[in-house]
Write a protein that holds these residues in place. Structure first.
Motif, PDB file in Angstrom:
ATOM      1  N   GLU A  83     -41.707 -29.357 -61.489  1.00 60.40           N
ATOM      2  CA  GLU A  83     -41.911 -30.873 -62.307  1.00 60.40           C
ATOM      3  C   GLU A  83     -40.449 -31.268 -62.903  1.00 60.40           C
ATOM      4  O   GLU A  83     -39.594 -30.691 -63.064  1.00 60.40           O
ATOM      5  N   GLN A  84     -40.504 -32.632 -62.565  1.00 60.12           N
ATOM      6  CA  GLN A  84     -39.231 -33.312 -63.192  1.00 60.12           C
ATOM      7  C   GLN A  84     -38.862 -33.186 -64.453  1.00 60.12           C
ATOM      8  O   GLN A  84     -40.110 -33.277 -65.388  1.00 60.12           O
ATOM      9  N   ASN A  85     -37.761 -32.841 -64.961  1.00 55.40           N
ATOM     10  CA  ASN A  85     -37.458 -32.700 -66.249  1.00 55.40           C
ATOM     11  C   ASN A  85     -37.007 -33.869 -66.888  1.00 55.40           C
ATOM     12  O   ASN A  85     -36.243 -34.631 -66.826  1.00 55.40           O
ATOM     13  N   THR A  86     -38.066 -34.312 -67.854  1.00 51.91           N
ATOM     14  CA  THR A  86     -37.950 -35.758 -68.520  1.00 51.91           C
ATOM     15  C   THR A  86     -37.548 -35.595 -69.900  1.00 51.91           C
ATOM     16  O   THR A  86     -37.413 -36.543 -70.772  1.00 51.91           O
ATOM     17  N   GLY A  87     -37.212 -34.284 -70.387  1.00 52.47           N
ATOM     18  CA  GLY A  87     -36.853 -34.048 -71.775  1.00 52.47           C
ATOM     19  C   GLY A  87     -35.691 -34.677 -72.051  1.00 52.47           C
ATOM     20  O   GLY A  87     -35.251 -35.107 -73.455  1.00 52.47           O
ATOM     21  N   ASP A  88     -34.665 -34.818 -71.318  1.00 59.49           N
ATOM     22  CA  ASP A  88     -33.276 -35.330 -71.392  1.00 59.49           C
ATOM     23  C   ASP A  88     -33.040 -36.555 -70.583  1.00 59.49           C
ATOM     24  O   ASP A  88     -32.806 -36.092 -69.484  1.00 59.49           O
ATOM     25  N   ARG A  89     -33.162 -37.765 -70.983  1.00 58.74           N
ATOM     26  CA  ARG A  89     -33.077 -38.991 -70.131  1.00 58.74           C
ATOM     27  C   ARG A  89     -31.641 -39.375 -69.965  1.00 58.74           C
ATOM     28  O   ARG A  89     -31.422 -40.532 -69.975  1.00 58.74           O
ATOM     29  N   ARG A  90     -30.425 -38.540 -70.260  1.00 60.51           N
ATOM     30  CA  ARG A  90     -29.313 -38.964 -70.267  1.00 60.51           C
ATOM     31  C   ARG A  90     -28.892 -39.400 -68.980  1.00 60.51           C
ATOM     32  O   ARG A  90     -28.652 -38.292 -68.040  1.00 60.51           O
ATOM     33  N   PRO A  91     -28.402 -40.543 -68.763  1.00 52.32           N
ATOM     34  CA  PRO A  91     -27.967 -40.664 -67.224  1.00 52.32           C
ATOM     35  C   PRO A  91     -26.705 -39.860 -66.929  1.00 52.32           C
ATOM     36  O   PRO A  91     -25.825 -39.697 -67.977  1.00 52.32           O
ATOM     37  N   THR A  92     -26.678 -39.551 -65.649  1.00 57.14           N
ATOM     38  CA  THR A  92     -25.507 -38.906 -64.926  1.00 57.14           C
ATOM     39  C   THR A  92     -24.720 -39.686 -63.965  1.00 57.14           C
ATOM     40  O   THR A  92     -23.436 -39.795 -64.007  1.00 57.14           O
ATOM     41  N   VAL A  93     -25.365 -40.448 -63.454  1.00 57.25           N
ATOM     42  CA  VAL A  93     -25.027 -41.445 -62.215  1.00 57.25           C
ATOM     43  C   VAL A  93     -25.653 -42.786 -62.544  1.00 57.25           C
ATOM     44  O   VAL A  93     -26.791 -42.824 -62.352  1.00 57.25           O
ATOM     45  N   ILE A  94     -24.825 -43.701 -62.373  1.00 58.67           N
ATOM     46  CA  ILE A  94     -25.310 -45.115 -62.494  1.00 58.67           C
ATOM     47  C   ILE A  94     -24.632 -45.808 -61.175  1.00 58.67           C
ATOM     48  O   ILE A  94     -23.532 -46.060 -61.316  1.00 58.67           O
ATOM     49  N   ALA A  95     -25.373 -46.442 -60.231  1.00 58.51           N
ATOM     50  CA  ALA A  95     -24.783 -47.138 -59.214  1.00 58.51           C
ATOM     51  C   ALA A  95     -25.244 -48.627 -59.363  1.00 58.51           C
ATOM     52  O   ALA A  95     -26.394 -48.920 -59.415  1.00 58.51           O
ATOM     53  N   ASP A  96     -24.414 -49.633 -59.688  1.00 57.67           N
ATOM     54  CA  ASP A  96     -24.767 -51.101 -59.988  1.00 57.67           C
ATOM     55  C   ASP A  96     -24.480 -52.186 -58.906  1.00 57.67           C
ATOM     56  O   ASP A  96     -23.092 -52.368 -58.657  1.00 57.67           O
ATOM     57  N   GLU A  97     -25.444 -52.417 -58.180  1.00 57.44           N
ATOM     58  CA  GLU A  97     -25.030 -53.407 -56.944  1.00 57.44           C
ATOM     59  C   GLU A  97     -23.904 -52.940 -56.061  1.00 57.44           C
ATOM     60  O   GLU A  97     -22.759 -53.767 -55.832  1.00 57.44           O
ATOM     61  N   LEU A  98     -23.752 -51.585 -55.643  1.00 59.66           N
ATOM     62  CA  LEU A  98     -22.651 -51.089 -55.159  1.00 59.66           C
ATOM     63  C   LEU A  98     -22.593 -51.447 -53.510  1.00 59.66           C
ATOM     64  O   LEU A  98     -23.657 -51.281 -53.014  1.00 59.66           O
ATOM     65  N   HIS A  99     -21.678 -51.755 -53.161  1.00 62.72           N
ATOM     66  CA  HIS A  99     -21.033 -51.906 -51.691  1.00 62.72           C
ATOM     67  C   HIS A  99     -19.783 -51.297 -51.359  1.00 62.72           C
ATOM     68  O   HIS A  99     -18.989 -51.300 -52.036  1.00 62.72           O
ATOM     69  N   ILE A 100     -19.923 -50.728 -50.376  1.00 68.26           N
ATOM     70  CA  ILE A 100     -18.695 -50.012 -49.676  1.00 68.26           C
ATOM     71  C   ILE A 100     -18.684 -50.509 -48.277  1.00 68.26           C
ATOM     72  O   ILE A 100     -19.648 -50.678 -47.136  1.00 68.26           O
ATOM     73  N   VAL A 101     -17.456 -50.893 -48.058  1.00 75.32           N
ATOM     74  CA  VAL A 101     -16.922 -51.577 -46.471  1.00 75.32           C
ATOM     75  C   VAL A 101     -15.671 -50.699 -46.017  1.00 75.32           C
ATOM     76  O   VAL A 101     -14.793 -50.497 -46.689  1.00 75.32           O
ATOM     77  N   TYR A 102     -15.907 -50.241 -44.867  1.00 79.34           N
ATOM     78  CA  TYR A 102     -14.859 -49.663 -43.989  1.00 79.34           C
ATOM     79  C   TYR A 102     -14.264 -50.663 -43.413  1.00 79.34           C
ATOM     80  O   TYR A 102     -14.894 -51.505 -42.972  1.00 79.34           O
TER      81      TYR A 102
END
Length: 259
Positions: free
Chosen positions: A3-22
């Protein structure tokens, strides 16, 4: 599946409107081409023949401690590119990636040295992962046993160029799995090896989650995703098509692919 661990809702990664262009250089080379290219750069700011590939398009999500997140999608959908961006290996064209802790990217092409023995690569790989020499020495036999590469001979003392691609990938995963990670990103590493190795790998991923880490897993094996992940991000053509509980997303994906 755990089951998903919901005890610690501390974010580790936030992607905010991410664009990557090669930017891929498709210009032909020839006599005077360097001068011509320089002239074009001065005149236009970007050389003619440079093709832009928009690999990730406006992706946003938040990952939390204790989560194992699967990344699925067709070939070329941007999964590996997204992981490389999270790891800080690719710059964002637009948007941001925020990470709490040090992300570690484990891919099938992770650089180990083919002319060195497996034993030497365990040491170098461990150091590259941030382990001390004492930690590597303490965990060395566990790494070798976990990889299973010595099951049919003393391969750990041979140069890695003598390994099959599957053996090399198993050793890479075993080195990475010996350390606790804030964020561990695994790109197709579980596609190699027999079912026994895959089960050991899946169990180790569950342990990493319990230790409050976050795991991202790219795989074309839906069973591995089901067995390991509680959440799935589905990418198509660089866009986030769906983000939700594993079974919910996989059902829609399997309808889409007809598998």
């Amino acid at each position: 599946m755990a089951e998903q661990n919901t005890g610690d809702r501390r974010p580790t990664v936030i992607a905010d409107e991410l664009h990557i262009v090669y930017r891929v250089n498709g210009a032909k080379t020839g006599k005077g081409s360097a001068t011509a290219a320089l002239s074009r750069i001065i005149k236009r700011g970007e050389p003619r023949g440079v093709r832009k590939v928009h690999a990730v398009r406006g992706v946003s999500f938040t990952a939390y401690r204790g989560e194992a997140i699967g990344l699925i999608g067709s070939n070329g959908s941007g999964k590996s590119t997204l992981l490389r961006a999270i790891a800080g290996l690719l710059p964002a064209e637009k948007g941001k990636v925020y990470t709490d802790g040090q992300p570690s990217l484990l891919g099938v092409n992770a650089a180990l040295m083919s002319d060195l023995t497996g034993e030497r690569n365990v040491i170098l790989g461990g150091l590259a992962m941030g382990m001390s020499r004492e930690q590597i020495k303490e965990r060395y036999q566990r790494i070798v046993d976990f990889s299973g590469i010595n099951d049919k001979g003393d391969f750990i003392t041979l140069p890695m160029r003598t390994y099959s691609s599957g053996m090399a990938a198993r050793l890479r995963f075993s080195i990475a799995a010996a350390k606790d990670h804030d964020v561990l990103m695994i790109d197709e590493a579980l596609a190699t090896g027999d079912r026994a190795f895959q089960k050991r790998s899946e169990e180790r991923i569950r342990e990493l989650r319990k230790e409050a880490g976050t795991v991202f897993l790219v795989s074309h094996n839906n069973k591995s995703i089901r067995d390991t992940c509680d959440r799935v991000l589905w990418l198509e053509r660089g866009e986030l098509r769906m983000d939700g509980p594993t079974e919910e997303v996989l059902k829609e994906y399997e309808k889409f692919t007809g598998k």
